[in-house]
Design an enzyme around this catalytic site. Structure first.
Site, short mmCIF file in Angstrom:
data_model
loop_
_atom_site.label_atom_id
_atom_site.label_comp_id
_atom_site.label_asym_id
_atom_site.label_seq_id
_atom_site.Cartn_x
_atom_site.Cartn_y
_atom_site.Cartn_z
N LYS A 79 5.21 -2.86 -4.33
CA LYS A 79 4.39 -2.88 -3.10
C LYS A 79 4.37 -4.45 -2.63
O LYS A 79 4.45 -5.49 -3.16
CB LYS A 79 2.98 -2.44 -3.29
N SER A 154 -2.02 3.81 0.94
CA SER A 154 -0.86 2.73 1.81
C SER A 154 0.19 2.57 1.00
O SER A 154 1.14 1.72 1.46
CB SER A 154 -1.98 1.64 1.88
N SER A 178 -5.00 4.70 -2.50
CA SER A 178 -3.47 4.42 -1.92
C SER A 178 -2.50 4.38 -3.15
O SER A 178 -1.28 4.16 -2.81
CB SER A 178 -3.47 3.03 -1.39
#
Ligand code: GLN
Length: 488
Positions: A79, A154, A178
């Site tokens: 990420k 997210s 997330s």
């Protein structure tokens, strides 16, 4: 067509160890999948194909020379809020465009030491604020199960990549859900460890008392494998716990006979749960009971205050953490007109997106003199009550089980104009995050439209081994994780 890109990490390691495949071939297969599907999915912000192939070739040489390492030659995506030395790291924000960290996050160092091949950086909601990846400054990611749906957020890029074969596993981060929510929406496994189990050094902070790095994988064994690599004390993160790191892959198969599983009734009644999610949960519970677990209904009475508490604490912390992005040290600088103040205002005004600005304003407000006691301090007190709910529950049971999300993946654009509706998606993922306990989402079925449903397991602090065993037993009985989206 199923290829090497569809293997789990442990399956790939077996083939690598027996020399049936090379890391180079494996990485090539993953890059071919990226080439075939990425135009429709958009999981990556920055793919380092050349670098990945070079790392894979190096891993092959090392394996030949007898080196043994836990992830030698395994292609992993990361990420974009986790610092990677020499690779642009933007947190999905325009304000960090062009920022190249001069160091690796501790989690990245652990991956590299274990021989993993870093594929690149994945899309996310800006600064990890969101539940759909639509708040990215660089375009949306599509859910591989249905391209009109969000992948969750997210960590939506990481989840979509693992789901469709654009990586064998990925790192995400979970502040209020997330890792688990996008895992549920994309039909994969997502683990949020206990607060302090994995170092946050080099994770660009959103809400420091909540942020945790966690793995996204295709099965529970892979989650255990990645956690064993990532966990452990770090002198650079004083909140990282010194507890020894067990080999989480060992003893996974001990079964759940006699395990006391708590079902929080507050997670079931009147929370806007879609019928398909309720049905999948019911079937999962029946399955756990059949395997010999004892099901106990109990209450987590402060659940209803979770979202309000989280959005006070997380925005307060975000408002201070994000003060550093002012055009001086990192990323872009916009200085169209004169003074220093104007430069700050222009840089932040143009560099930050709407949701991030909304949260900075909310957080600044709750921390301001006069409101601090009424909002921030009150929220901290309620956080303690939420934590006590879990403490009391774990006096009666070993594990808690409930839905990960109230709904399956919603349509792109469906909630984007209604932030409150978006916040409600986190109703089940937030309370364990506030309590700092380990929790994970495991696939538990599909709705009528073929969208995946996730089952959430929660365990007492630092009891990841217990958590993984229960999830492993469930996965072995059901194998919902074996279904994959087909895009090519
Ligand atoms: N959806 C939640 C939020 O918007 C959680 C995000 C996260 O865990 N990073 O804050």
């Amino acid at each position: 067509m199923s290829t090497l890109a569809d293997l789990t990490i442990h399956e790939a390691l077996d083939l690598l160890d027996s020399r049936e495949i090379s890391a180079f071939e494996l990485t090539q297969a993953v890059l071919s999948r990226v080439a075939a599907t990425e135009d429709r999915v958009h999981a990556y912000l920055n793919l380092d194909a050349e670098g990945a192939l070079a790392q894979a070739a190096k891993a092959d040489k090392e394996r030949l020379s007898g080196l043994q390492a836990a992830l030698l030659g395994i292609p992993i995506a990361v990420k974009d809020n986790i610092s990677t030395q020499g690779i642009e790291t933007t947190c999905g924000s325009k304000i960090l465009k062009g920022y190249i960290p001069p160091f690796d996050a501790t989690a990245i160092k652990h991956l590299k030491d274990a021989g993993a091949v870093i594929l690149g950086k994945t899309n996310q909601d800006e600064f990890a604020m969101g539940s759909s990846t639509e708040n990215s400054g660089y375009g949306v990611t599509h859910n591989p199960w249905n391209l009109d749906r969000v992948p969750g957020g997210s960590s939506g890029g990481s989840a979509a990549a693992v789901s469709v074969g654009e990586a064998l596993g990925a790192l995400g981060t979970d502040t209020g859900g997330s890792v688990r929510q996008p895992a549920a929406f994309c039909g994969i496994v997502g683990l949020r460890p206990s607060y302090g189990r994995i170092s946050r050094y080099g994770l660009i902070a959103f809400a420091s008392s909540l942020d945790q790095i966690g793995p996204l994988t295709r099965d529970v064994e892979d989650a255990a494998l990645l956690l064993s690599v990532l966990a452990g004390a770090d002198p650079r993160d004083s909140t990282c716990r010194p507890n020894p790191v067990p080999t989480y892959t060992e003893g996974l198969d001990t079964g759940i006979k006699g395990l006391r599983i708590g079902i929080p009734t507050d997670y079931l009644a009147g929370q806007g749960i879609q019928p398909a999610v309720a049905k999948a949960l019911k079937e999962a519970l029946a399955c756990l009971e059949e395997a010999g677990a004892e099901l106990v209904e109990l209450r987590l009475p402060h659940t209803q205050y979770g979202i309000a508490t989280y959005y006070l604490i997380a925005t307060a912390e975000a408002s201070t953490n994000l003060a550093r992005f002012d055009g001086v040290r990192y990323g872009i600088r916009i200085a169209e007109e004169g003074t220093l103040e104007q430069m700050y205002a222009q840089t932040r005004g143009q560099g930050l997106g709407e949701e991030v600005k909304r949260r900075i304003m909310l957080g600044t407000y709750t921390l301001s003199a006069g409101y601090y006691d009424a909002y921030y301090i009150k929220a901290q007190k309620v956080r303690t009550l939420i934590k006590q709910d879990f403490d009391q529950a774990f006096e009666q049971v070993d594990i808690l089980v409930g839905p990960t999300t109230p709904t399956t993946a919603f349509k792109l654009g469906e909630h984007i104009t209604d932030p409150l509706q978006m916040y409600l998606e986190d109703i089940f993922t937030i309370p364990p995050a506030l309590a700092g306990i380990p929790c994970m989402s495991v696939p538990c079925g599909f709705d009528a439209e073929g969208l995946p449903v996730g089952l959430q397991f929660m365990a007492p602090p630092m009891e990841e081994a217990q958590l993984l065993k229960a999830a492993y037993a469930y996965e072995k009985m059901t194998r919902w994780n074996k279904r994959r989206p087909v895009l090519c």
